[in-house]
Design a protein around this motif. Sequence first.
Motif, mmCIF file in Angstrom:
data_model
loop_
_atom_site.group_PDB
_atom_site.id
_atom_site.type_symbol
_atom_site.label_atom_id
_atom_site.label_comp_id
_atom_site.label_asym_id
_atom_site.label_seq_id
_atom_site.Cartn_x
_atom_site.Cartn_y
_atom_site.Cartn_z
ATOM 1 N N THR A 125 0.825 -1.198 0.000
ATOM 2 C CA THR A 125 0.000 0.000 0.000
ATOM 3 C C THR A 125 0.865 1.255 0.000
ATOM 4 N N TYR A 126 0.232 2.338 -0.385
ATOM 5 C CA TYR A 126 0.885 3.645 -0.385
ATOM 6 C C TYR A 126 -0.149 4.682 0.020
ATOM 7 N N TYR A 127 0.325 5.668 0.810
ATOM 8 C CA TYR A 127 -0.532 6.784 1.203
ATOM 9 C C TYR A 127 0.237 8.092 1.015
ATOM 10 N N ALA A 128 -0.414 9.058 0.439
ATOM 11 C CA ALA A 128 0.154 10.396 0.399
ATOM 12 C C ALA A 128 0.146 10.979 1.806
ATOM 13 N N ASP A 129 1.051 11.895 2.060
ATOM 14 C CA ASP A 129 1.151 12.497 3.394
ATOM 15 C C ASP A 129 -0.160 13.138 3.834
ATOM 16 N N SER A 130 -0.907 13.670 2.878
ATOM 17 C CA SER A 130 -2.146 14.381 3.201
ATOM 18 C C SER A 130 -3.218 13.481 3.799
ATOM 19 N N VAL A 131 -3.119 12.167 3.590
ATOM 20 C CA VAL A 131 -4.156 11.253 4.090
ATOM 21 C C VAL A 131 -3.608 10.207 5.051
ATOM 22 N N LYS A 132 -2.306 10.172 5.207
ATOM 23 C CA LYS A 132 -1.688 9.159 6.068
ATOM 24 C C LYS A 132 -2.239 9.268 7.484
ATOM 25 N N GLY A 133 -2.636 8.134 8.045
ATOM 26 C CA GLY A 133 -3.196 8.108 9.381
ATOM 27 C C GLY A 133 -4.694 8.331 9.435
ATOM 28 N N ARG A 134 -5.280 8.781 8.326
ATOM 29 C CA ARG A 134 -6.727 9.021 8.288
ATOM 30 C C ARG A 134 -7.444 8.075 7.320
ATOM 31 N N PHE A 135 -6.799 7.734 6.234
ATOM 32 C CA PHE A 135 -7.394 6.863 5.212
ATOM 33 C C PHE A 135 -6.742 5.484 5.280
ATOM 34 N N THR A 136 -7.537 4.457 5.019
ATOM 35 C CA THR A 136 -7.036 3.090 4.948
ATOM 36 C C THR A 136 -7.567 2.431 3.684
ATOM 37 N N ILE A 137 -6.658 1.882 2.886
ATOM 38 C CA ILE A 137 -7.056 1.192 1.666
ATOM 39 C C ILE A 137 -6.966 -0.315 1.911
ATOM 40 N N SER A 138 -7.919 -1.042 1.333
ATOM 41 C CA SER A 138 -7.929 -2.498 1.474
ATOM 42 C C SER A 138 -8.497 -3.112 0.211
ATOM 43 N N SER A 139 -8.270 -4.402 0.069
ATOM 44 C CA SER A 139 -8.682 -5.104 -1.135
ATOM 45 C C SER A 139 -9.358 -6.409 -0.771
ATOM 46 N N ASP A 140 -10.485 -6.682 -1.396
ATOM 47 C CA ASP A 140 -11.157 -7.972 -1.275
ATOM 48 C C ASP A 140 -11.033 -8.650 -2.634
ATOM 49 N N ASN A 141 -10.020 -9.486 -2.773
ATOM 50 C CA ASN A 141 -9.743 -10.081 -4.072
ATOM 51 C C ASN A 141 -10.855 -11.036 -4.524
ATOM 52 N N ALA A 142 -11.579 -11.622 -3.593
ATOM 53 C CA ALA A 142 -12.690 -12.502 -3.951
ATOM 54 C C ALA A 142 -13.819 -11.727 -4.625
ATOM 55 N N LYS A 143 -13.933 -10.444 -4.276
ATOM 56 C CA LYS A 143 -14.990 -9.602 -4.844
ATOM 57 C C LYS A 143 -14.455 -8.641 -5.906
ATOM 58 N N ASN A 144 -13.154 -8.708 -6.186
ATOM 59 C CA ASN A 144 -12.539 -7.783 -7.136
ATOM 60 C C ASN A 144 -12.868 -6.332 -6.787
ATOM 61 N N THR A 145 -12.757 -6.022 -5.521
ATOM 62 C CA THR A 145 -13.150 -4.702 -5.041
ATOM 63 C C THR A 145 -12.084 -4.140 -4.109
ATOM 64 N N VAL A 146 -11.817 -2.858 -4.278
ATOM 65 C CA VAL A 146 -10.917 -2.131 -3.386
ATOM 66 C C VAL A 146 -11.727 -1.096 -2.629
ATOM 67 N N TYR A 147 -11.400 -0.943 -1.348
ATOM 68 C CA TYR A 147 -12.119 -0.002 -0.492
ATOM 69 C C TYR A 147 -11.166 1.092 -0.007
ATOM 70 N N LEU A 148 -11.716 2.262 0.214
ATOM 71 C CA LEU A 148 -10.967 3.345 0.838
ATOM 72 C C LEU A 148 -11.787 3.840 2.025
ATOM 73 N N GLN A 149 -11.349 3.480 3.217
ATOM 74 C CA GLN A 149 -11.989 3.957 4.436
ATOM 75 C C GLN A 149 -11.401 5.318 4.769
ATOM 76 N N MET A 150 -12.240 6.311 4.823
ATOM 77 C CA MET A 150 -11.804 7.682 5.059
ATOM 78 C C MET A 150 -12.359 8.162 6.392
ATOM 79 N N ASN A 151 -11.482 8.396 7.332
ATOM 80 C CA ASN A 151 -11.863 8.879 8.662
ATOM 81 C C ASN A 151 -11.334 10.284 8.881
ATOM 82 N N SER A 152 -11.844 10.941 9.904
ATOM 83 C CA SER A 152 -11.402 12.297 10.252
ATOM 84 C C SER A 152 -11.383 13.198 9.025
ATOM 85 N N LEU A 153 -12.450 13.169 8.280
ATOM 86 C CA LEU A 153 -12.501 13.921 7.034
ATOM 87 C C LEU A 153 -12.451 15.424 7.282
ATOM 88 N N LYS A 154 -11.809 16.110 6.352
ATOM 89 C CA LYS A 154 -11.633 17.556 6.432
ATOM 90 C C LYS A 154 -12.306 18.204 5.214
#
Length: 125
Positions: free
Chosen positions: A58-87
């Motif tokens: 995974t990779y995160y830009a500094d602007s989102v590090k610690g707030r966003f989490t990316i994950s992948s469900d390969n069985a569903k061919n889907t990637v998620y972006l959990q975004m917390n502490s939104l500004k």
Amino acid sequence: EVQLQASGGGLVQAGGSLRLSCAASGFTFDDYAIGWFPQAPGKEREGVSCISSSDGVTYYADSVKGRFTISSDNAKNTVYLQMNSLKPEDTAVYYCAADPRGCPALILDYIPDYWGQGTLVTVSS
């Protein structure tokens, strides 16, 4: 036909959370990296996070590090972006993109081969 379907955007107050989804089809999911590229009004599209489907790098830009989490469900061919502490500055149309050259290359080194339509995220102050 390659398709990337982004969803999950909406209106949220500052400090809130959203989870974006990018459903992929038409290519071998495990061979590609998927990234998220927000485009704010009047600004260029820029990558903030990606994940390699094959090894989970995974990779995160500094602007989102610690707030966003990316994950992948390969069985569903889907990637998620959990975004917390939104500004309010997170407000943008969020596009997902796919490229076989891996993560973080599709953000740092290349323009991805395939793009989905965007999903709008609006963060109110």
